[in-house]
Design a protein around this motif. Sequence first.
Motif, PDB file in Angstrom:
ATOM      1  N   GLY A 136      12.617   3.855 -14.715  1.00 16.78           N
ATOM      2  CA  GLY A 136      12.021   3.002 -13.701  1.00 16.78           C
ATOM      3  C   GLY A 136      11.784   1.578 -14.151  1.00 16.78           C
ATOM      4  N   GLU A 137      11.479   1.382 -15.433  1.00 11.79           N
ATOM      5  CA  GLU A 137      11.236   0.015 -15.899  1.00 11.79           C
ATOM      6  C   GLU A 137      12.524  -0.802 -15.961  1.00 11.79           C
ATOM      7  N   ALA A 138      13.669  -0.151 -15.859  1.00 12.58           N
ATOM      8  CA  ALA A 138      14.962  -0.840 -15.819  1.00 12.58           C
ATOM      9  C   ALA A 138      15.538  -0.751 -14.407  1.00 12.58           C
ATOM     10  N   MET A 139      14.635  -0.864 -13.432  1.00 13.45           N
ATOM     11  CA  MET A 139      15.033  -0.854 -12.023  1.00 13.45           C
ATOM     12  C   MET A 139      14.264  -1.941 -11.301  1.00 13.45           C
ATOM     13  N   LEU A 140      14.828  -2.358 -10.191  1.00 12.25           N
ATOM     14  CA  LEU A 140      14.211  -3.384  -9.363  1.00 12.25           C
ATOM     15  C   LEU A 140      14.264  -2.931  -7.919  1.00 12.25           C
ATOM     16  N   THR A 141      13.191  -3.216  -7.185  1.00  8.88           N
ATOM     17  CA  THR A 141      13.200  -2.993  -5.744  1.00  8.88           C
ATOM     18  C   THR A 141      12.347  -4.053  -5.082  1.00  8.88           C
ATOM     19  N   PHE A 142      12.196  -3.935  -3.790  1.00 10.16           N
ATOM     20  CA  PHE A 142      11.530  -4.958  -2.993  1.00 10.16           C
ATOM     21  C   PHE A 142      10.515  -4.294  -2.064  1.00 10.16           C
ATOM     22  N   PRO A 143       9.518  -5.053  -1.585  1.00  5.76           N
ATOM     23  CA  PRO A 143       8.541  -4.462  -0.668  1.00  5.76           C
ATOM     24  C   PRO A 143       9.233  -3.867   0.562  1.00  5.76           C
ATOM     25  N   MET A 144       8.631  -2.803   1.086  1.00  4.02           N
ATOM     26  CA  MET A 144       9.139  -2.150   2.288  1.00  4.02           C
ATOM     27  C   MET A 144       7.965  -1.854   3.216  1.00  4.02           C
ATOM     28  N   THR A 145       8.197  -1.924   4.502  1.00  2.00           N
ATOM     29  CA  THR A 145       7.161  -1.616   5.483  1.00  2.00           C
ATOM     30  C   THR A 145       7.522  -0.314   6.177  1.00  2.00           C
ATOM     31  N   ASP A 146       6.567   0.621   6.205  1.00  2.00           N
ATOM     32  CA  ASP A 146       6.826   1.929   6.809  1.00  2.00           C
ATOM     33  C   ASP A 146       6.588   1.895   8.323  1.00  2.00           C
ATOM     34  N   ALA A 147       6.809   3.016   8.981  1.00  2.00           N
ATOM     35  CA  ALA A 147       6.712   3.106  10.443  1.00  2.00           C
ATOM     36  C   ALA A 147       5.296   2.835  10.956  1.00  2.00           C
ATOM     37  N   ALA A 148       4.299   3.056  10.101  1.00  2.00           N
ATOM     38  CA  ALA A 148       2.910   2.804  10.495  1.00  2.00           C
ATOM     39  C   ALA A 148       2.504   1.344  10.271  1.00  2.00           C
ATOM     40  N   GLY A 149       3.412   0.550   9.726  1.00  2.00           N
ATOM     41  CA  GLY A 149       3.127  -0.861   9.503  1.00  2.00           C
ATOM     42  C   GLY A 149       2.563  -1.193   8.135  1.00  2.00           C
ATOM     43  N   ARG A 150       2.463  -0.195   7.265  1.00  2.00           N
ATOM     44  CA  ARG A 150       1.968  -0.436   5.909  1.00  2.00           C
ATOM     45  C   ARG A 150       3.093  -0.969   5.033  1.00  2.00           C
ATOM     46  N   THR A 151       2.834  -2.043   4.322  1.00  2.00           N
ATOM     47  CA  THR A 151       3.814  -2.577   3.386  1.00  2.00           C
ATOM     48  C   THR A 151       3.558  -1.998   2.005  1.00  2.00           C
ATOM     49  N   TRP A 152       4.587  -1.417   1.452  1.00  2.00           N
ATOM     50  CA  TRP A 152       4.530  -0.811   0.127  1.00  2.00           C
ATOM     51  C   TRP A 152       5.050  -1.816  -0.889  1.00  2.00           C
ATOM     52  N   ALA A 153       4.281  -2.049  -1.932  1.00  2.00           N
ATOM     53  CA  ALA A 153       4.669  -2.946  -3.015  1.00  2.00           C
ATOM     54  C   ALA A 153       5.684  -2.234  -3.917  1.00  2.00           C
ATOM     55  N   PRO A 154       6.527  -2.998  -4.618  1.00  2.00           N
ATOM     56  CA  PRO A 154       7.503  -2.380  -5.512  1.00  2.00           C
ATOM     57  C   PRO A 154       6.897  -1.402  -6.526  1.00  2.00           C
ATOM     58  N   ASP A 155       5.711  -1.718  -7.066  1.00  2.00           N
ATOM     59  CA  ASP A 155       5.117  -0.780  -8.032  1.00  2.00           C
ATOM     60  C   ASP A 155       4.683   0.515  -7.361  1.00  2.00           C
ATOM     61  N   GLU A 156       4.290   0.462  -6.096  1.00  2.00           N
ATOM     62  CA  GLU A 156       3.947   1.681  -5.355  1.00  2.00           C
ATOM     63  C   GLU A 156       5.202   2.501  -5.059  1.00  2.00           C
ATOM     64  N   ILE A 157       6.269   1.828  -4.709  1.00  2.00           N
ATOM     65  CA  ILE A 157       7.533   2.521  -4.444  1.00  2.00           C
ATOM     66  C   ILE A 157       8.027   3.198  -5.720  1.00  2.00           C
ATOM     67  N   ARG A 158       7.932   2.493  -6.828  1.00  2.00           N
ATOM     68  CA  ARG A 158       8.347   3.080  -8.115  1.00  2.00           C
ATOM     69  C   ARG A 158       7.515   4.311  -8.443  1.00  2.00           C
ATOM     70  N   ALA A 159       6.191   4.213  -8.284  1.00  2.00           N
ATOM     71  CA  ALA A 159       5.312   5.348  -8.586  1.00  2.00           C
ATOM     72  C   ALA A 159       5.650   6.547  -7.705  1.00  2.00           C
ATOM     73  N   ARG A 160       5.873   6.302  -6.427  1.00  2.00           N
ATOM     74  CA  ARG A 160       6.215   7.384  -5.493  1.00  2.00           C
ATOM     75  C   ARG A 160       7.542   8.023  -5.882  1.00  2.00           C
ATOM     76  N   THR A 161       8.513   7.206  -6.210  1.00  2.00           N
ATOM     77  CA  THR A 161       9.836   7.716  -6.556  1.00  2.00           C
ATOM     78  C   THR A 161       9.776   8.534  -7.844  1.00  2.00           C
ATOM     79  N   GLU A 162       9.073   8.023  -8.832  1.00  2.00           N
ATOM     80  CA  GLU A 162       8.946   8.765 -10.091  1.00  2.00           C
ATOM     81  C   GLU A 162       8.204  10.084  -9.878  1.00  2.00           C
ATOM     82  N   LEU A 163       7.201  10.079  -9.010  1.00  2.00           N
ATOM     83  CA  LEU A 163       6.452  11.301  -8.705  1.00  2.00           C
ATOM     84  C   LEU A 163       7.371  12.394  -8.162  1.00  2.00           C
ATOM     85  N   VAL A 164       8.209  12.048  -7.197  1.00  2.00           N
ATOM     86  CA  VAL A 164       9.033  13.075  -6.560  1.00  2.00           C
ATOM     87  C   VAL A 164      10.229  13.500  -7.412  1.00  2.00           C
ATOM     88  N   LEU A 165      10.627  12.674  -8.366  1.00  2.00           N
ATOM     89  CA  LEU A 165      11.748  13.042  -9.238  1.00  2.00           C
ATOM     90  C   LEU A 165      11.319  13.797 -10.494  1.00  2.00           C
TER      91      LEU A 165
END
Length: 181
Positions: A136-165
């Motif tokens: 994950g530290e050798a990856m890059l992503t960008f903020p995303m907004t979900d269907a409820a209107g919440r914007t997820w920061a890249p560090d939150e997206i990384r944490a979520r992705t690492e959790l499920v993998l």
Amino acid sequence: MSHTDTALLVIDAQESFRHRPYWQADGLDAYVERQQALIDGAKARGIPVVQIFHVEETGPFSEASGYVTPLAPLSVPADAVFRKTRHSALVGTGLDVWLTRRGIRRVIVSGIRTEQCCETTTRHASDLGYTADYVGEAMLTFPMTDAAGRTWAPDEIRARTELVLAGRFARIATVEQALEG
């Protein structure tokens, strides 16, 4: 596992992203530093480096755009280059055949969009029987907004992705851990 059965996948680390409306340079310097350390470490250990580019018929991901090149200032001395049109680098590219012919059973996953092509390739590799290190530290992503209107920061997206993998599809590893094997 030894390094002889390992390959580093550098997924979609390409200039095309700079020409998308969601592009942000936040985190870029840290990403480039860790991605380059992973590439350089792999080369030093004799681990093949595989560059994967995402291509589309039109826009900044088209070959005609001139942006399907390594993201500057990365230096990617690739042992093989593949182009993909799907999220998984293992769909329709010949990558699985290339890995199999070389006896590679472990992949180190890195690149751009943590939660999209990097995650999808990791899951696919696991389903095909590869051992995967997700760096994950050798990856890059960008903020995303979900269907409820919440914007997820890249560090939150990384944490979520690492959790499920973690423990299901991959070992979550630092650059150093991935290079150690």
